[in-house]
Write an enzyme that holds these catalytic residues in place. Structure first.
Site, PDB file in Angstrom:
ATOM      1  CG  HIS A 170     142.494  36.483  25.091  1.00 45.03           C
ATOM      2  ND1 HIS A 170     141.776  37.320  24.267  1.00 45.03           N
ATOM      3  CD2 HIS A 170     142.604  35.311  24.425  1.00 45.03           C
ATOM      4  CE1 HIS A 170     141.457  36.679  23.166  1.00 45.03           C
ATOM      5  NE2 HIS A 170     141.952  35.447  23.225  1.00 45.03           N
ATOM      6  CG  HIS A 192     139.741  42.460  26.380  1.00 44.00           C
ATOM      7  ND1 HIS A 192     139.232  43.649  26.857  1.00 44.00           N
ATOM      8  CD2 HIS A 192     140.622  42.022  27.309  1.00 44.00           C
ATOM      9  CE1 HIS A 192     139.777  43.913  28.030  1.00 44.00           C
ATOM     10  NE2 HIS A 192     140.629  42.941  28.329  1.00 44.00           N
ATOM     11  CE1 TYR A 251     134.166  35.459  21.713  1.00 46.47           C
ATOM     12  CE2 TYR A 251     135.978  33.908  22.002  1.00 46.47           C
ATOM     13  CZ  TYR A 251     134.629  34.157  21.800  1.00 46.47           C
ATOM     14  OH  TYR A 251     133.756  33.116  21.684  1.00 46.47           O
TER      15      TYR A 251
END
Ligand code: G7M
Length: 310
Positions: free
Chosen positions: A244, A242, A240
């Site tokens: 993190h 984004h 994903y």
């Protein structure tokens, strides 16, 4: 979104089996593809770990049926069924992805892999357009967390600052009970960092303070864990886009998630930035190697096609 226990029972009962995507006997995990209400669904079933706190009653109280498999000298091995209890001793954890996209199905299918050595030019030409495509609805779950629409009661710590802040919460892979398999994820509030590729030397003070805040708040929330028992890392490639950070207990074997070619230690990530020259643009100018599944669109429509056209 249906999420009451009776709704979930209905949903699970209407699961129509199609095929097994992946079966990991060692990790006691099975990934099953099926359909719920004519839409693709993936069920991930995982046998739960033993609860060390209840080990004292495991043999004398919890074993019900017994079948002796064999014995030899002082050794005996037997199969048993254990008394189970949904609160203290559940049999398995099931995660459900529904409706599942072709990308989810590819992600959870037994992978054949390639090793990619990605130059800055390859990143810009092949990887970057793919990221634009992947950042759509696939990261809705991230925005739901950041906007407190879901999982908010499970937040372990939040720094709400839109630029510097992040949310620390249990990863969906954690059973939220077994400390040796503690697994948290820290999701940053800012939306302009897709992966470590977007990090520059200017981010160093921020990354250091995020690291410090993650560690201090994890050990505050889980006092039985020492800071030296935490492993912080990011994935390159992430699933994903984004930014993190994964936070796991060092005893936890994350399998592929910590493999060489995927996991980058957070400390090492910062050190490498520190070692870059002052005029460097950061990771965007680095050559990075990673494992890529042949099922991934980034392979089928990106790197394999690029390799064939050279
Ligand atoms: O490979 P990557 O670094 O992108 O890993 C993403 C992490 O997010 C994995 O460890 C997933 O288990 C975790 N994760 C994925 N989803 C869809 C969720 C979710 O909805 N909630 C939580 N808490 N973690 C998730």
């Amino acid at each position: 979104m249906a999420s009451s226990e009776s709704d979930l029972r209905e949903i699970i009962r209407s699961f129509k089996f199609e095929r097994i995507l992946n079966h990991d006997v060692k990790l006691k995990l099975i990934f099953i593809l099926g359909e719920i209400n004519s839409e693709p669904a993936i069920a991930i079933a995982e046998k739960t770990a033993f609860d060390a706190d209840s080990a004292s009653s495991l043999l004398d109280q919890d074993v019900s049926d017994i079948r002796l498999l064999d014995h030899n000298d002082i050794y005996r091995w037997l199969m048993v069924t254990l008394n189970q209890n949904i609160n203290s001793a559940p049999a398995a954890k099931i995660s459900l992805i529904w409706p599942a996209t072709p990308t989810h199905i590819a992600k959870y299918s037994t992978p054949r892999r390639r090793m990619i050595t990605e130059t800055p030019e390859m990143y810009r030409r092949i990887h970057s357009p793919y990221i634009e495509k992947m950042r759509g609805s696939r990261i809705q779950w991230v925005y739901n967390i950041l906007e407190h629409k879901v999982e908010s009661e499970r937040i372990v710590y939040e720094n709400p600052d839109p630029t510097e802040g992040f949310i620390l919460l249990p990863d969906l892979k954690w059973d939220r009970t077994t400390m040796d398999s503690l697994y948290l994820v820290a999701i940053v509030h800012r939306h302009d960092i897709f992966s470590l590729r977007n990090l520059t030397k200017a981010h160093i003070p921020w990354l250091e303070s995020v690291q410090e805040e993650i560690i201090s708040n994890t050990i505050k929330a889980y006092p039985e864990v020492d800071h030296s028992q935490l492993r912080l890392y990011v994935h390159y490639l992430p699933s994903y886009y984004h930014f993190h950070i994964h936070v796991t207990h060092v005893q936890y074997d994350a399998g592929d998630g910590t493999s060489v070619g995927k996991a980058v230690m957070f400390n090492d990530l910062i050190s490498r930035l520190q070692e870059m020259s002052d005029d460097s643009s950061g990771y965007i100018d680095s050559t990075l190697s990673f494992l890529l599944s042949e099922n991934s669109e980034l392979w089928t429509e990106g790197f394999s096609a690029a390799a064939a056209s050279i």
